[in-house]
Design a protein around this motif. Structure first.
Motif, PDB file in Angstrom:
ATOM      1  N   ALA A 172       0.851  -1.192   0.000  1.00  0.00           N
ATOM      2  CA  ALA A 172       0.000   0.000   0.000  1.00  0.00           C
ATOM      3  C   ALA A 172       0.883   1.238   0.000  1.00  0.00           C
ATOM      4  CB  ALA A 172      -0.932   0.002   1.204  1.00  0.00           C
ATOM      5  N   ILE A 173       0.289   2.350  -0.396  1.00  0.00           N
ATOM      6  CA  ILE A 173       1.028   3.607  -0.541  1.00  0.00           C
ATOM      7  C   ILE A 173       0.361   4.671   0.322  1.00  0.00           C
ATOM      8  CG2 ILE A 173       1.853   5.365  -2.156  1.00  0.00           C
ATOM      9  CD1 ILE A 173       1.374   3.257  -4.409  1.00  0.00           C
ATOM     10  N   ALA A 174       1.164   5.382   1.103  1.00  0.00           N
ATOM     11  CA  ALA A 174       0.683   6.534   1.867  1.00  0.00           C
ATOM     12  C   ALA A 174       1.274   7.792   1.245  1.00  0.00           C
ATOM     13  CB  ALA A 174       1.108   6.423   3.328  1.00  0.00           C
ATOM     14  N   ARG A 175       0.426   8.785   1.006  1.00  0.00           N
ATOM     15  CA  ARG A 175       0.901  10.042   0.419  1.00  0.00           C
ATOM     16  C   ARG A 175       0.455  11.219   1.273  1.00  0.00           C
ATOM     17  NH1 ARG A 175      -0.355  14.256  -3.568  1.00  0.00           N
ATOM     18  NH2 ARG A 175      -2.530  13.620  -3.657  1.00  0.00           N
ATOM     19  N   SER A 176       1.408  12.049   1.662  1.00  0.00           N
ATOM     20  CA  SER A 176       1.098  13.282   2.383  1.00  0.00           C
ATOM     21  C   SER A 176       1.107  14.432   1.394  1.00  0.00           C
ATOM     22  CB  SER A 176       2.122  13.534   3.494  1.00  0.00           C
ATOM     23  OG  SER A 176       3.422  13.679   2.954  1.00  0.00           O
ATOM     24  N   TRP A 177       0.200  15.386   1.583  1.00  0.00           N
ATOM     25  CA  TRP A 177       0.137  16.535   0.675  1.00  0.00           C
ATOM     26  C   TRP A 177      -0.458  17.755   1.366  1.00  0.00           C
ATOM     27  CZ3 TRP A 177      -5.122  17.119  -1.467  1.00  0.00           C
ATOM     28  CH2 TRP A 177      -5.956  16.016  -1.232  1.00  0.00           C
ATOM     29  N   VAL A 178       0.178  18.897   1.096  1.00  0.00           N
ATOM     30  CA  VAL A 178      -0.239  20.182   1.636  1.00  0.00           C
ATOM     31  C   VAL A 178      -0.220  21.181   0.485  1.00  0.00           C
ATOM     32  CG1 VAL A 178       0.289  22.040   3.273  1.00  0.00           C
ATOM     33  CG2 VAL A 178       0.730  19.650   3.911  1.00  0.00           C
ATOM     34  N   HIS A 179      -1.232  22.027   0.414  1.00  0.00           N
ATOM     35  CA  HIS A 179      -1.303  23.010  -0.667  1.00  0.00           C
ATOM     36  C   HIS A 179      -1.503  24.417  -0.122  1.00  0.00           C
ATOM     37  CE1 HIS A 179      -1.165  20.221  -3.966  1.00  0.00           C
ATOM     38  NE2 HIS A 179      -2.112  19.485  -3.429  1.00  0.00           N
ATOM     39  N   ASP A 180      -1.221  25.391  -0.967  1.00  0.00           N
ATOM     40  CA  ASP A 180      -1.456  26.784  -0.599  1.00  0.00           C
ATOM     41  C   ASP A 180      -2.962  27.074  -0.669  1.00  0.00           C
ATOM     42  OD1 ASP A 180      -0.820  29.286   0.248  1.00  0.00           O
ATOM     43  OD2 ASP A 180       0.429  29.822  -1.467  1.00  0.00           O
ATOM     44  N   ARG A 181      -3.347  28.300  -0.437  1.00  0.00           N
ATOM     45  CA  ARG A 181      -4.747  28.692  -0.235  1.00  0.00           C
ATOM     46  C   ARG A 181      -5.629  28.328  -1.438  1.00  0.00           C
ATOM     47  NH1 ARG A 181      -5.385  33.309   3.317  1.00  0.00           N
ATOM     48  NH2 ARG A 181      -6.453  34.471   1.682  1.00  0.00           N
ATOM     49  N   THR A 182      -6.470  27.313  -1.227  1.00  0.00           N
ATOM     50  CA  THR A 182      -7.332  26.784  -2.288  1.00  0.00           C
ATOM     51  C   THR A 182      -8.653  26.336  -1.687  1.00  0.00           C
ATOM     52  OG1 THR A 182      -5.392  25.939  -3.471  1.00  0.00           O
ATOM     53  CG2 THR A 182      -7.529  25.043  -4.126  1.00  0.00           C
ATOM     54  N   ILE A 183      -9.741  26.583  -2.405  1.00  0.00           N
ATOM     55  CA  ILE A 183     -11.035  26.007  -2.037  1.00  0.00           C
ATOM     56  C   ILE A 183     -11.343  24.911  -3.044  1.00  0.00           C
ATOM     57  CG2 ILE A 183     -13.490  26.422  -1.643  1.00  0.00           C
ATOM     58  CD1 ILE A 183     -11.550  27.877   0.300  1.00  0.00           C
ATOM     59  N   VAL A 184     -11.593  23.721  -2.519  1.00  0.00           N
ATOM     60  CA  VAL A 184     -11.917  22.570  -3.367  1.00  0.00           C
ATOM     61  C   VAL A 184     -13.421  22.360  -3.313  1.00  0.00           C
ATOM     62  CG1 VAL A 184     -11.474  20.146  -3.847  1.00  0.00           C
ATOM     63  CG2 VAL A 184      -9.675  21.554  -2.827  1.00  0.00           C
ATOM     64  N   LEU A 185     -14.082  22.531  -4.449  1.00  0.00           N
ATOM     65  CA  LEU A 185     -15.528  22.360  -4.534  1.00  0.00           C
ATOM     66  C   LEU A 185     -15.885  20.947  -4.948  1.00  0.00           C
ATOM     67  CD1 LEU A 185     -16.552  25.619  -6.462  1.00  0.00           C
ATOM     68  CD2 LEU A 185     -16.380  25.282  -3.981  1.00  0.00           C
ATOM     69  N   GLY A 186     -17.057  20.489  -4.511  1.00  0.00           N
ATOM     70  CA  GLY A 186     -17.620  19.257  -5.028  1.00  0.00           C
ATOM     71  C   GLY A 186     -18.440  19.538  -6.285  1.00  0.00           C
ATOM     72  N   ILE A 187     -18.844  18.481  -6.964  1.00  0.00           N
ATOM     73  CA  ILE A 187     -19.637  18.626  -8.192  1.00  0.00           C
ATOM     74  C   ILE A 187     -20.937  19.375  -7.908  1.00  0.00           C
ATOM     75  CG2 ILE A 187     -20.866  17.408 -10.022  1.00  0.00           C
ATOM     76  CD1 ILE A 187     -17.868  17.273 -10.292  1.00  0.00           C
ATOM     77  N   GLN A 188     -21.596  19.057  -6.782  1.00  0.00           N
ATOM     78  CA  GLN A 188     -22.861  19.735  -6.455  1.00  0.00           C
ATOM     79  C   GLN A 188     -22.653  21.228  -6.236  1.00  0.00           C
ATOM     80  OE1 GLN A 188     -23.927  17.104  -3.147  1.00  0.00           O
ATOM     81  NE2 GLN A 188     -25.754  16.505  -4.257  1.00  0.00           N
ATOM     82  N   ASP A 189     -21.554  21.593  -5.596  1.00  0.00           N
ATOM     83  CA  ASP A 189     -21.260  23.018  -5.398  1.00  0.00           C
ATOM     84  C   ASP A 189     -21.180  23.755  -6.731  1.00  0.00           C
ATOM     85  OD1 ASP A 189     -20.938  22.927  -2.547  1.00  0.00           O
ATOM     86  OD2 ASP A 189     -18.950  22.075  -2.829  1.00  0.00           O
ATOM     87  N   SER A 190     -20.562  23.111  -7.712  1.00  0.00           N
ATOM     88  CA  SER A 190     -20.354  23.771  -9.008  1.00  0.00           C
ATOM     89  C   SER A 190     -21.658  24.066  -9.732  1.00  0.00           C
ATOM     90  CB  SER A 190     -19.442  22.910  -9.893  1.00  0.00           C
ATOM     91  OG  SER A 190     -20.104  21.742 -10.336  1.00  0.00           O
ATOM     92  N   ARG A 191     -22.772  23.492  -9.261  1.00  0.00           N
ATOM     93  CA  ARG A 191     -24.076  23.682  -9.898  1.00  0.00           C
ATOM     94  C   ARG A 191     -24.984  24.638  -9.123  1.00  0.00           C
ATOM     95  NH1 ARG A 191     -24.416  17.154 -10.806  1.00  0.00           N
ATOM     96  NH2 ARG A 191     -23.025  17.052 -12.614  1.00  0.00           N
ATOM     97  N   LEU A 192     -24.440  25.316  -8.118  1.00  0.00           N
ATOM     98  CA  LEU A 192     -25.241  26.278  -7.361  1.00  0.00           C
ATOM     99  C   LEU A 192     -25.686  27.426  -8.271  1.00  0.00           C
ATOM    100  CD1 LEU A 192     -23.183  26.323  -4.056  1.00  0.00           C
ATOM    101  CD2 LEU A 192     -25.549  25.545  -4.303  1.00  0.00           C
ATOM    102  N   PRO A 193     -26.843  28.044  -7.992  1.00  0.00           N
ATOM    103  CA  PRO A 193     -27.433  29.012  -8.937  1.00  0.00           C
ATOM    104  C   PRO A 193     -26.578  30.240  -9.214  1.00  0.00           C
ATOM    105  CG  PRO A 193     -28.673  28.908  -6.858  1.00  0.00           C
ATOM    106  CD  PRO A 193     -27.750  27.746  -6.865  1.00  0.00           C
ATOM    107  N   PHE A 194     -25.803  30.686  -8.214  1.00  0.00           N
ATOM    108  CA  PHE A 194     -24.952  31.866  -8.417  1.00  0.00           C
ATOM    109  C   PHE A 194     -23.491  31.500  -8.144  1.00  0.00           C
ATOM    110  CE2 PHE A 194     -29.185  33.440  -7.407  1.00  0.00           C
ATOM    111  CZ  PHE A 194     -29.395  34.368  -8.414  1.00  0.00           C
ATOM    112  N   ILE A 195     -23.071  30.372  -8.717  1.00  0.00           N
ATOM    113  CA  ILE A 195     -21.744  29.837  -8.438  1.00  0.00           C
ATOM    114  C   ILE A 195     -20.650  30.841  -8.775  1.00  0.00           C
ATOM    115  CG2 ILE A 195     -21.717  28.643 -10.674  1.00  0.00           C
ATOM    116  CD1 ILE A 195     -19.907  27.627  -7.388  1.00  0.00           C
ATOM    117  N   GLN A 196     -20.804  31.590  -9.863  1.00  0.00           N
ATOM    118  CA  GLN A 196     -19.734  32.507 -10.244  1.00  0.00           C
ATOM    119  C   GLN A 196     -19.532  33.602  -9.200  1.00  0.00           C
ATOM    120  OE1 GLN A 196     -17.656  31.850 -12.929  1.00  0.00           O
ATOM    121  NE2 GLN A 196     -16.445  33.360 -11.779  1.00  0.00           N
TER     122      GLN A 196
END
Length: 276
Positions: free
Chosen positions: A47-71
């Motif tokens: 098995a593989i373990a991977r650690s990861w850290v990123h700079d300031r980012t918001i990760v949306l789900g698919i449902q979020d991307s379909r919100l009425p005023f997403i932009q």
């Protein structure tokens, strides 16, 4: 097969992107887990373990991307200094920043490693790594958090971690984010305002979370100890050493790189919605 048996492997491989990830587009990180799923499916008792850290980012789900005023929601996050991406696994909006540590445990799909067991093993592994909190860590949905789910992790009703899962081509990636340090409530305020702007009172096809910022905290706030990526890496390596006959660092081979490039292309296509 119990949880410890599921976690034990002849070989554990560790792939650290807790530093390099800070200068990497987070879309590539999700592509990497898909790549490692494919590799893990080809390995025996490994098995593989991977650690990861990123700079300031918001990760949306698919449902979020379909919100009425997403932009409008995306514009708000951008103004606050965050990049925005859409991930390739389930769930809703989450925050990534240098105070958020992510860990993926990647396995070959096998009998006994059901979806629920995948979550259970990450809960058990996290408790063993955070031994000073141990059994005070509760798994169960914190409804007033961002990205609420059955396998939220909390202490005294305050969520500090969330678990997701990705199953692909015979591999299973169980992923957790851990709020190491910083303010859990500040992150929650940010996501709450995103939803306020992206929904703007309109009807939606799903129930987005009604976030109470006081329901979220970091490990630093909960324990009084300031965690770092280096410390968590060290704790995880010690734990994996006890769960294997051999522990080694993982290096991508040429086949991995080819697959990774294909997966990056898919992620870029998925994210055209949030491109300027």
């Amino acid at each position: 097969m119990n949880i410890q048996q599921l976690l034990y492997r002849k070989n554990w491989l560790f792939f650290d992107q807790s530093v390099s990830g800070l200068s990497m587009n987070p879309m590539y990180s999700f592509a990497m887990d898909d790549t490692l799923c494919r590799r893990a499916a080809e390995l025996e008792d490994t098995a593989i373990a991977r650690s990861w850290v990123h700079d300031r980012t918001i990760v949306l789900g698919i449902q979020d991307s379909r919100l009425p005023f997403i932009q409008a929601g995306i514009d708000f996050l951008t103004e606050k200094g965050y990049q925005v991406i859409i991930r390739n696994s389930g769930g809703l909006a989450v925050v990534l920043d240098p105070g958020i540590y992510n860990l993926s445990l990647v396995f070959r799909e096998e009998k006994g490693l059901t979806i629920d067991r995948g979550y259970d093993l990450m809960v058990a592994f996290t408790r063993s790594v955070l031994d000073e909190l141990g059994e005070s860590i509760v798994d169960g949905e914190i409804k007033e958090s961002y990205c609420p789910g059955r396998f939220d992790l909390s202490v005294n009703g305050q969520k500090f971690a969330g678990i997701s899962q990705r199953r692909l081509r015979g591999g299973v990636a169980v992923q957790i984010y851990l709020a190491m340090n910083g303010s859990g409530s500040d992150r929650a305020h940010l996501i709450r305002e995103f939803y306020n702007r992206a929904v703007n009172g309109a009807a939606t096809k799903f129930h987005y979370p009604r976030i109470d910022p006081e329901k979220m905290a970091s490990l630093e706030e909960l324990s009084g100890h300031r965690f770092t990526s280096d410390e968590l890496n060290h704790r995880i390596l010690l734990r994996l050493q006890k769960l294997s006959d051999q522990l080694a660092m993982y290096e991508l081979n040429s086949t991995d790189w080819d697959r990774y490039e294909d997966n990056v292309t898919r992620m870029l296509k998925r994210n055209q919605i949030v491109s300027p």
